[in-house]
Design an enzyme around this catalytic site. Structure first.
Site, PDB file in Angstrom:
ATOM      1  N   HIS A  42     -16.212  -7.362  -5.348  1.00 10.25           N
ATOM      2  CA  HIS A  42     -16.885  -6.197  -5.939  1.00 10.25           C
ATOM      3  C   HIS A  42     -18.095  -6.644  -6.751  1.00 10.25           C
ATOM      4  O   HIS A  42     -19.076  -5.902  -6.878  1.00 10.25           O
ATOM      5  CB  HIS A  42     -15.908  -5.414  -6.813  1.00 10.25           C
ATOM      6  CG  HIS A  42     -16.183  -3.948  -6.826  1.00 10.25           C
ATOM      7  ND1 HIS A  42     -16.051  -3.140  -5.706  1.00 10.25           N
ATOM      8  CD2 HIS A  42     -16.619  -3.121  -7.810  1.00 10.25           C
ATOM      9  CE1 HIS A  42     -16.375  -1.893  -6.016  1.00 10.25           C
ATOM     10  NE2 HIS A  42     -16.728  -1.865  -7.282  1.00 10.25           N
TER      11      HIS A  42
ATOM     12  N   ARG B 297     -20.919  -6.840  -4.468  1.00  9.66           N
ATOM     13  CA  ARG B 297     -21.404  -5.478  -4.201  1.00  9.66           C
ATOM     14  C   ARG B 297     -22.344  -5.028  -5.318  1.00  9.66           C
ATOM     15  O   ARG B 297     -23.416  -4.474  -5.065  1.00  9.66           O
ATOM     16  CB  ARG B 297     -20.193  -4.557  -4.089  1.00  9.66           C
ATOM     17  CG  ARG B 297     -20.478  -3.083  -3.858  1.00  9.66           C
ATOM     18  CD  ARG B 297     -19.144  -2.384  -3.595  1.00  9.66           C
ATOM     19  NE  ARG B 297     -19.192  -0.941  -3.758  1.00  9.66           N
ATOM     20  CZ  ARG B 297     -19.551  -0.095  -2.790  1.00  9.66           C
ATOM     21  NH1 ARG B 297     -19.925  -0.572  -1.624  1.00  9.66           N
ATOM     22  NH2 ARG B 297     -19.539   1.209  -3.000  1.00  9.66           N
TER      23      ARG B 297
ATOM     24  N   ARG C 138     -17.332  -2.739   0.574  1.00 10.52           N
ATOM     25  CA  ARG C 138     -16.138  -3.022  -0.201  1.00 10.52           C
ATOM     26  C   ARG C 138     -15.264  -4.031   0.546  1.00 10.52           C
ATOM     27  O   ARG C 138     -15.323  -4.128   1.779  1.00 10.52           O
ATOM     28  CB  ARG C 138     -15.344  -1.737  -0.459  1.00 10.52           C
ATOM     29  CG  ARG C 138     -16.130  -0.653  -1.169  1.00 10.52           C
ATOM     30  CD  ARG C 138     -15.336   0.646  -1.229  1.00 10.52           C
ATOM     31  NE  ARG C 138     -16.064   1.712  -1.933  1.00 10.52           N
ATOM     32  CZ  ARG C 138     -16.842   2.606  -1.357  1.00 10.52           C
ATOM     33  NH1 ARG C 138     -17.014   2.571  -0.036  1.00 10.52           N
ATOM     34  NH2 ARG C 138     -17.457   3.532  -2.057  1.00 10.52           N
TER      35      ARG C 138
ATOM     36  N   HIS D 273     -21.660   5.748  -1.598  1.00 11.37           N
ATOM     37  CA  HIS D 273     -21.342   6.584  -2.746  1.00 11.37           C
ATOM     38  C   HIS D 273     -21.530   8.055  -2.371  1.00 11.37           C
ATOM     39  O   HIS D 273     -22.549   8.427  -1.800  1.00 11.37           O
ATOM     40  CB  HIS D 273     -22.253   6.264  -3.931  1.00 11.37           C
ATOM     41  CG  HIS D 273     -21.930   4.968  -4.598  1.00 11.37           C
ATOM     42  ND1 HIS D 273     -22.828   4.285  -5.390  1.00 11.37           N
ATOM     43  CD2 HIS D 273     -20.793   4.222  -4.604  1.00 11.37           C
ATOM     44  CE1 HIS D 273     -22.268   3.182  -5.852  1.00 11.37           C
ATOM     45  NE2 HIS D 273     -21.034   3.131  -5.389  1.00 11.37           N
TER      46      HIS D 273
END
Length: 304
Positions: free
Chosen positions: A250, A253, A156, A276
């Site tokens: 993002h 990502r 991130r 996650h």
């Protein structure tokens, strides 16, 4: 009592739950919105809310056109707040125990193609090669390293800005990343990203200042680089690529995760790299990969 109660809950989020600054800010804002709603509708204070009132609060947001993701987060904030207040005997009951969140449609922004990612990185490297020396060259090499690391690791933007020089283990070609909930994970780096990082760290002193501390990436004035600067950099880099979607960090990502799965990586490994907590969050990328496979099949197969 209400401002004091919210202040205590904010402290609980920061210290006991170790929530990120973004989560704390969002949740406290959500509860302030609920308190304003209760006051505006004459429903009393946070202590007076019941399940029906909370449902009306969410329904009002829906009628006003709020995104489902926003409503889901606000419902979650209310559940966390009232559960804490009830468990700590600050309130006598938990009106949010039966509050359900609206279902969120999981969507992703347009996905960057592999060739588009390569073109963006090649263009940045070519631009850096044209700058001969001094702080300008250091800034150009820093920009290459930032985009290479974002695409290679899928971290991130906040995690990237929080990296320190000691986060890099060059021998093992990995980064130690501190993510949500202050959890540390290790993510691999490819040779191009590692090479770009080494080149940047070799000239970092040209931009570093007393305020830099141990920051891996520093801004033009020497302090730890700001997330807004990184976002502008990524948008600008992708704008140079014909037909590339307008994505920020993002988006890189998302692209990294999609490209890994398309290349045969297993879902658990991708989950670990992305940080996650739930495999369900990572599974959306299998949907993206399957959709792209279906589109290619439909376009190419004579009997599709």
């Amino acid at each position: 009592m209400q401002p004091e109660l919210l202040a205590q809950w904010e402290h609980h989020l920061r210290v006991a739950r170790n929530a990120s600054p973004h989560t704390v800010r969002a949740y406290v804002g959500d509860l302030n919105d609920l308190a304003d709603y209760l006051d505006r509708t004459g429903s009393g204070s946070l202590a007076d809310a019941d399940l029906r009132t909370l449902r009306r609060w969410l329904a009002g947001m829906h009628a006003a056109g709020a995104e489902r993701a926003t409503m889901q987060r606000r419902a979650a904030a209310a559940r966390v707040f009232y559960a804490w207040a009830c468990e700590t005997a600050r309130l006598p009951h938990d009106p949010a125990a039966g509050l359900r969140s609206p279902r969120v449609d999981r969507t992703l922004p347009p996905t960057l193609e592999v060739d588009q990612a390569r073109q963006a990185l090649d263009a940045l490297s070519a631009q850096a090669a044209e700058v001969n020396e001094g702080p300008a060259r250091a800034a150009a090499l820093r920009d290459v390293a930032i985009v290479e690391v974002l695409y290679a690791s899928g971290i991130r933007v906040g995690e990237l800005c929080g990296l320190d020089i000691g986060s890099l283990d060059a021998d093992r070609q990995v980064l130690r990343v501190r993510g949500k909930g202050d959890k540390e994970r290790t993510v691999p780096l490819g040779s191009p990203a590692l090479r770009a990082l080494r080149q940047w760290l070799g000239v970092r002193d040209l931009l570093a200042a007393e305020s830099s501390g141990a920051a891996m990436f520093v801004g033009d004035r020497g302090g730890r680089i700001d997330q807004r600067v990184v976002r502008r950099l990524v948008h600008k880099a992708l704008a140079r690529v014909p037909d590339a979607p307008d994505l920020g960090p993002h988006g890189l990502r998302h692209a990294m995760a999609t490209h890994l799965l398309e290349g045969g990586a297993d879902l658990r490994s991708v989950q670990e790299m992305l940080g996650h907590s739930s495999l369900a969050t990572t599974q959306i990328y299998t949907h993206v990969s399957n959709e792209r496979l279906r589109a290619a099949y439909t376009q190419a197969h004579p009997r599709a």
